[in-house]
Design a protein around this motif. Structure first.
Motif, PDB file in Angstrom:
ATOM      1  N   ARG A  56       0.736  -1.312  -0.096  1.00 32.44           N
ATOM      2  CA  ARG A  56      -0.054  -0.033   0.039  1.00 32.44           C
ATOM      3  C   ARG A  56       0.749   1.198  -0.040  1.00 32.44           C
ATOM      4  NH1 ARG A  56      -4.252  -2.342  -2.160  1.00 32.44           N
ATOM      5  NH2 ARG A  56      -5.187  -3.784  -0.719  1.00 32.44           N
ATOM      6  N   ASN A  57       2.129   1.131   0.272  1.00 30.67           N
ATOM      7  CA  ASN A  57       2.840   2.385   0.114  1.00 30.67           C
ATOM      8  C   ASN A  57       4.488   1.828   0.026  1.00 30.67           C
ATOM      9  OD1 ASN A  57       4.037   1.421   2.917  1.00 30.67           O
ATOM     10  ND2 ASN A  57       2.163   2.083   3.621  1.00 30.67           N
ATOM     11  N   LEU A  58       5.407   2.885  -0.009  1.00 28.21           N
ATOM     12  CA  LEU A  58       6.859   2.352  -0.441  1.00 28.21           C
ATOM     13  C   LEU A  58       7.583   1.795   0.650  1.00 28.21           C
ATOM     14  CD1 LEU A  58       7.889   5.609  -2.438  1.00 28.21           C
ATOM     15  CD2 LEU A  58       7.409   3.186  -3.400  1.00 28.21           C
ATOM     16  N   THR A  59       6.884   2.152   1.969  1.00 30.43           N
ATOM     17  CA  THR A  59       7.615   1.482   3.254  1.00 30.43           C
ATOM     18  C   THR A  59       7.175  -0.126   2.865  1.00 30.43           C
ATOM     19  OG1 THR A  59       7.499   3.299   4.336  1.00 30.43           O
ATOM     20  CG2 THR A  59       7.705   1.205   5.695  1.00 30.43           C
ATOM     21  N   GLU A  60       6.050  -0.604   3.000  1.00 27.37           N
ATOM     22  CA  GLU A  60       5.592  -1.768   2.665  1.00 27.37           C
ATOM     23  C   GLU A  60       6.320  -2.408   1.481  1.00 27.37           C
ATOM     24  OE1 GLU A  60       1.590  -4.315   2.576  1.00 27.37           O
ATOM     25  OE2 GLU A  60       1.337  -2.244   3.035  1.00 27.37           O
ATOM     26  N   ALA A  61       6.353  -1.752   0.462  1.00 26.84           N
ATOM     27  CA  ALA A  61       6.983  -2.379  -0.782  1.00 26.84           C
ATOM     28  C   ALA A  61       8.418  -2.697  -0.582  1.00 26.84           C
ATOM     29  CB  ALA A  61       6.935  -1.341  -1.717  1.00 26.84           C
ATOM     30  N   GLY A  62       8.931  -1.847   0.114  1.00 24.04           N
ATOM     31  CA  GLY A  62      10.412  -2.231   0.632  1.00 24.04           C
ATOM     32  C   GLY A  62      10.681  -3.366   1.383  1.00 24.04           C
ATOM     33  N   ARG A  63       9.804  -3.871   2.191  1.00 22.76           N
ATOM     34  CA  ARG A  63       9.720  -5.305   2.886  1.00 22.76           C
ATOM     35  C   ARG A  63       9.447  -6.401   1.761  1.00 22.76           C
ATOM     36  NH1 ARG A  63       7.053  -1.984   7.011  1.00 22.76           N
ATOM     37  NH2 ARG A  63       4.838  -2.733   6.561  1.00 22.76           N
ATOM     38  N   LEU A  64       8.394  -6.081   1.110  1.00 18.75           N
ATOM     39  CA  LEU A  64       7.817  -6.969   0.207  1.00 18.75           C
ATOM     40  C   LEU A  64       8.938  -7.322  -1.132  1.00 18.75           C
ATOM     41  CD1 LEU A  64       4.077  -6.505   0.345  1.00 18.75           C
ATOM     42  CD2 LEU A  64       5.527  -8.319   1.549  1.00 18.75           C
ATOM     43  N   LEU A  65       9.938  -6.344  -1.215  1.00 19.97           N
ATOM     44  CA  LEU A  65      10.728  -6.564  -2.597  1.00 19.97           C
ATOM     45  C   LEU A  65      11.691  -7.629  -2.394  1.00 19.97           C
ATOM     46  CD1 LEU A  65      10.852  -5.399  -5.366  1.00 19.97           C
ATOM     47  CD2 LEU A  65      12.177  -3.464  -4.534  1.00 19.97           C
ATOM     48  N   THR A  66      11.238  -8.814  -2.441  1.00 19.69           N
ATOM     49  CA  THR A  66      12.345  -9.831  -2.181  1.00 19.69           C
ATOM     50  C   THR A  66      12.823 -10.338  -3.483  1.00 19.69           C
ATOM     51  OG1 THR A  66      10.668 -11.339  -2.284  1.00 19.69           O
ATOM     52  CG2 THR A  66      11.403 -10.551   0.061  1.00 19.69           C
ATOM     53  N   ASP A  67      13.754 -11.433  -3.509  1.00 12.90           N
ATOM     54  CA  ASP A  67      14.355 -11.874  -4.629  1.00 12.90           C
ATOM     55  C   ASP A  67      13.458 -12.765  -5.535  1.00 12.90           C
ATOM     56  OD1 ASP A  67      16.964 -11.015  -4.287  1.00 12.90           O
ATOM     57  OD2 ASP A  67      17.888 -12.819  -3.514  1.00 12.90           O
ATOM     58  N   ASP A  68      12.186 -13.158  -5.159  1.00  7.73           N
ATOM     59  CA  ASP A  68      11.373 -13.776  -6.076  1.00  7.73           C
ATOM     60  C   ASP A  68      10.585 -12.864  -6.873  1.00  7.73           C
ATOM     61  OD1 ASP A  68      10.180 -13.112  -3.931  1.00  7.73           O
ATOM     62  OD2 ASP A  68       8.751 -14.955  -3.853  1.00  7.73           O
ATOM     63  N   VAL A  69      10.502 -11.775  -6.786  1.00  2.25           N
ATOM     64  CA  VAL A  69       9.620 -10.780  -7.262  1.00  2.25           C
ATOM     65  C   VAL A  69      10.435 -10.522  -8.809  1.00  2.25           C
ATOM     66  CG1 VAL A  69       8.707  -8.433  -7.718  1.00  2.25           C
ATOM     67  CG2 VAL A  69       8.910  -9.548  -5.522  1.00  2.25           C
ATOM     68  N   ASP A  70       9.495 -10.570  -9.700  1.00  2.00           N
ATOM     69  CA  ASP A  70       9.981 -10.450 -11.139  1.00  2.00           C
ATOM     70  C   ASP A  70       9.556  -9.331 -11.791  1.00  2.00           C
ATOM     71  OD1 ASP A  70      10.979 -13.200 -11.822  1.00  2.00           O
ATOM     72  OD2 ASP A  70       8.990 -13.595 -11.164  1.00  2.00           O
ATOM     73  N   CYS A  71       8.556  -8.451 -11.577  1.00  2.00           N
ATOM     74  CA  CYS A  71       8.171  -7.184 -11.862  1.00  2.00           C
ATOM     75  C   CYS A  71       7.400  -6.374 -10.892  1.00  2.00           C
ATOM     76  CB  CYS A  71       7.135  -7.610 -13.250  1.00  2.00           C
ATOM     77  SG  CYS A  71       6.498  -6.215 -13.945  1.00  2.00           S
ATOM     78  N   ILE A  72       7.368  -5.274 -11.171  1.00  2.00           N
ATOM     79  CA  ILE A  72       6.853  -4.230 -10.218  1.00  2.00           C
ATOM     80  C   ILE A  72       5.594  -3.512 -11.029  1.00  2.00           C
ATOM     81  CG2 ILE A  72       7.015  -2.218  -8.708  1.00  2.00           C
ATOM     82  CD1 ILE A  72      10.003  -2.988  -8.414  1.00  2.00           C
ATOM     83  N   LEU A  73       4.458  -3.452 -10.467  1.00  2.00           N
ATOM     84  CA  LEU A  73       3.090  -2.631 -11.041  1.00  2.00           C
ATOM     85  C   LEU A  73       3.076  -1.515 -10.094  1.00  2.00           C
ATOM     86  CD1 LEU A  73       1.133  -2.359 -13.378  1.00  2.00           C
ATOM     87  CD2 LEU A  73      -0.371  -3.750 -11.761  1.00  2.00           C
ATOM     88  N   LEU A  74       3.436  -0.273 -10.648  1.00  2.00           N
ATOM     89  CA  LEU A  74       3.478   0.801  -9.817  1.00  2.00           C
ATOM     90  C   LEU A  74       2.404   1.734 -10.389  1.00  2.00           C
ATOM     91  CD1 LEU A  74       4.880   2.750  -7.740  1.00  2.00           C
ATOM     92  CD2 LEU A  74       6.372   3.445  -9.581  1.00  2.00           C
ATOM     93  N   ASP A  75       1.554   2.258  -9.405  1.00  2.00           N
ATOM     94  CA  ASP A  75       0.523   3.406  -9.446  1.00  2.00           C
ATOM     95  C   ASP A  75       1.281   4.495  -9.472  1.00  2.00           C
ATOM     96  OD1 ASP A  75      -1.655   5.109  -9.672  1.00  2.00           O
ATOM     97  OD2 ASP A  75      -2.825   3.839  -8.069  1.00  2.00           O
ATOM     98  N   LEU A  76       1.494   5.517 -10.544  1.00  2.00           N
ATOM     99  CA  LEU A  76       1.984   6.750 -10.446  1.00  2.00           C
ATOM    100  C   LEU A  76       1.316   7.717  -9.495  1.00  2.00           C
ATOM    101  CD1 LEU A  76       3.065   7.353 -14.136  1.00  2.00           C
ATOM    102  CD2 LEU A  76       4.435   6.479 -12.187  1.00  2.00           C
ATOM    103  N   ALA A  77       0.051   7.493  -9.143  1.00  2.00           N
ATOM    104  CA  ALA A  77      -0.575   8.425  -8.196  1.00  2.00           C
ATOM    105  C   ALA A  77      -0.428   8.078  -6.687  1.00  2.00           C
ATOM    106  CB  ALA A  77      -2.219   8.445  -8.495  1.00  2.00           C
TER     107      ALA A  77
END
Length: 476
Positions: A56-77
């Motif tokens: 839901r935010n960049l802080t949470e994304a930092g925790r979830l961005l692990t090695d098994d993530v292949d792609c990031i879908l980012l809302d520019l808003a």
């Protein structure tokens, strides 16, 4: 007080290269609880599963961005936490070793004027995840912002109102493959630039003969045994000292790697400096051995060497051998033969207090002297054969070419080509061949040409070709 956004530990290889079994994992970063992407996974038409992970935010994304993530879908808003704007320096997000070394990260374009705030969340994500594919979500009526996001570094964009499982799955796969292609292309470009730089460096380390004022002809061929290299452990040089003596040297450092090539360059430069300083024979070789002992990586490293010093009249020479094959001398009207080698000394680096006697050799009025390294004689005679060409085979081969009337560059070209052909392919050892010659008729023609009066020129005289050109490399 703003919450700092953590920088996740990045992988060493692109995410696209580590997906397991064809399945893809997507990290969706949007702050709308009822967002467009719901459910734990999508099913692609090709049978590939796309697993969904939501932040839901960049802080949470930092925790979830692990090695098994292949792609990031980012809302520019998505809002950017204070202190984490895209224009902020790297200090806003401490860089790890892998983020600083990410391909292309240092050359990523900046957002266009007036777009930096709108793309702040994207530039932040690109900074913390430089090896991941990134898709951006934007409003359907803002195509200019979407195109700018791709220019800045995103792989593609999607409109919020046009999402369905099929479109999203296809876009994710495309983004992952495009990111992999972008990184491969960047690595290929960097590799090519490094190869060009190395080639320029190695080419600059090859010798330029200093024969200005000499009546002797000069030709050389050089072929390193290392794949894609221009420089090997073989080395040679030729200089004329102020008293008119022509000094020539050829040598071979044991081994074929870059360390041996570097040591060969050091020995060649040391030989030239010592020769121009007036050293010759045993004194020169003893000093070169000290250089070798100080510069070599291991006490097992040694180098063979052959030196000749040709008198100013070109009719006699002094010969020193340090574990090296004897040169080949061809006099006018006679077959080529090996010079005496019984009085030679050991290779440099083998015996601490070795001595290298200097032997006087009569050359005659018209002659050719070929100096070479063992790569020329250690090739096989026939593909798959255990028999080597050897010195006797080389002498016979050279005499055959001399009978055909070949001299100079043509003789060396034909000799090296025949050795490769007999070997059934490329030679594994370095090959260096140097040919010096004296032709009285050529000397007389040059003398008559120089004595003829001609138009006065104010331009500086051009140096003889031998003093300005490096001998060509003999590549595969």
């Amino acid at each position: 007080m703003p919450v700092p956004v953590p920088v996740p530990q990045q992988r060493d290889v692109p995410a696209a290269e580590t997906s397991h079994g064809g399945d893809l994992t997507v990290l969706v970063i949007e702050d709308d609880p009822a967002g467009s992407i719901t459910g734990p996974e999508l099913s692609a038409a090709a049978g590939t599963r796309v697993r969904i992970r939501t932040a839901r935010n960049l802080t949470e994304a930092g925790r979830l961005l692990t090695d098994d993530v292949d792609c990031i879908l980012l809302d520019l808003a998505l809002p950017v936490p204070a202190g984490s704007t895209g224009a902020a320096p790297a200090a806003a997000a401490p860089a790890t070793a892998s983020t600083t070394a990410a391909p292309g990260a240092e050359h990523r374009p900046e957002p266009a004027p007036g777009r930096a705030d709108e793309l702040a969340v994207l530039t932040h994500v690109l900074r913390i995840a430089p090896l991941h594919a990134v898709l951006v979500l934007t409003a359907q009526d803002d195509t200019e912002l979407a195109a700018e996001a791709v220019r800045v570094g995103a792989q593609d964009y999607l409109f919020r109102g046009e999402l369905d499982a099929r479109v999203l799955s296809r876009a994710i796969r495309y983004a992952v493959e495009r990111k992999r292609a972008d990184i491969a292309q960047h690595q290929l470009t960097e590799s090519g630039l490094r190869a060009q730089e190395n080639a320029r460096l190695e080419r600059g380390l090859l010798p330029t003969p200093l024969l200005e004022g000499s009546d002797l002809s000069f030709a050389a061929r050089y072929r390193p045994g290392r794949s894609r290299a221009l420089l090997g452990g073989d080395f040679y040089d030729t200089v004329r000292t102020p008293d008119g003596t022509v000094h020539a040297m050829i040598g071979d450092v044991c081994g074929h790697g870059p360390d041996e090539a570097a040591l060969g360059v050091e020995l060649r430069i040391a030989w030239r400096a010592l020769t121009l300083a007036g050293l010759c024979g045993d004194q020169l070789l003893s000093t070169l051995q000290q250089v070798l002992e100080h510069e070599r990586q291991s006490e097992e490293i040694f180098a063979t060497l052959c030196t000749v010093d040709i008198a100013p009249d070109g009719r006699r020479a002094g010969l020193c051998l340090a574990g090296h094959p004897a040169p080949l001398l061809a006099r006018h009207g006679r077959p080529a033969r090996l010079l005496p080698y019984e009085d030679g000394g050991p290779a440099l680096g083998l015996l601490p207090r070795a001595r290298w006697p200097r032997r006087q050799v009569e050359l005659g009025g018209e002659w050719s002297l070929m100096m070479y390294t063992d790569g020329l004689i250690e090739g096989r005679v026939g593909a798959g054969s255990s028999q080597r060409l050897g010195q006797d085979g080389m002498v016979a081969m050279v005499n055959s070419r001399l009978e055909q009337g070949l001299t100079g560059e043509d003789l060396l070209e034909a000799a090296v080509a025949e050795v490769r052909e007999l070997n059934g392919g490329e030679l594994t050892d370095d090959v260096a061949v140097l040919l010096l010659g004296r032709d009285p008729e050529r000397i007389r023609r040059r003398g008559r040409s120089a004595s003829r009066p001609g138009p006065v020129s104010t331009a500086p005289a051009a140096a003889p070709a031998a003093s300005a050109q490096r001998p060509p490399l003999y590549g595969p």
